[in-house]
Design a protein around this motif. Structure first.
Motif, PDB file in Angstrom:
ATOM      1  N   CYS A   9       0.665  -0.382  -0.020  1.00 30.42           N
ATOM      2  CA  CYS A   9      -0.400  -0.018   0.323  1.00 30.42           C
ATOM      3  C   CYS A   9       0.867   0.930   0.170  1.00 30.42           C
ATOM      4  O   CYS A   9       2.072   1.647   1.070  1.00 30.42           O
ATOM      5  CB  CYS A   9      -1.133  -0.002   1.202  1.00 30.42           C
ATOM      6  N   CYS A  33      -7.626  -0.449   0.533  1.00 25.57           N
ATOM      7  CA  CYS A  33      -6.490  -0.268   1.383  1.00 25.57           C
ATOM      8  C   CYS A  33      -7.556  -1.460   2.593  1.00 25.57           C
ATOM      9  O   CYS A  33      -8.274  -0.593   3.481  1.00 25.57           O
ATOM     10  CB  CYS A  33      -5.478  -0.115   1.812  1.00 25.57           C
ATOM     11  N   ILE A  40      -6.481   2.814  -3.466  1.00 29.43           N
ATOM     12  CA  ILE A  40      -5.315   3.041  -4.362  1.00 29.43           C
ATOM     13  C   ILE A  40      -5.592   2.578  -5.646  1.00 29.43           C
ATOM     14  O   ILE A  40      -6.457   1.568  -6.203  1.00 29.43           O
ATOM     15  CB  ILE A  40      -5.048   1.396  -3.697  1.00 29.43           C
TER      16      ILE A  40
END
Length: 61
Positions: A9, A33, A40
């Protein structure tokens, strides 16, 4: 054709699992995430031979 991949991440730096659908071809999408819940951007590039590349980055990058 599904492929499992672990990525880092870009926000919390934890390793998270992604399940990629290679049969859909190259694509870009947003996935939260599983640790910090931040969005993301996932960029999946699939070549004709079945190989693939994944790039992840923060939504604000």
């Amino acid at each position: 054709m599904l492929e499992d991949l672990s990525v880092t991440c870009p926000y919390c730096w934890e390793t998270i699992p992604l399940e990629l659908d290679l049969s859909a071809g190259s694509q870009q999408y947003i996935e939260d995430c599983s640790v910090c819940c931040r969005p993301i951007v996932v960029r999946l590039t699939v070549d004709e031979g079945g190989g693939f590349e994944v790039d992840v980055q923060g939504e604000d990058d």
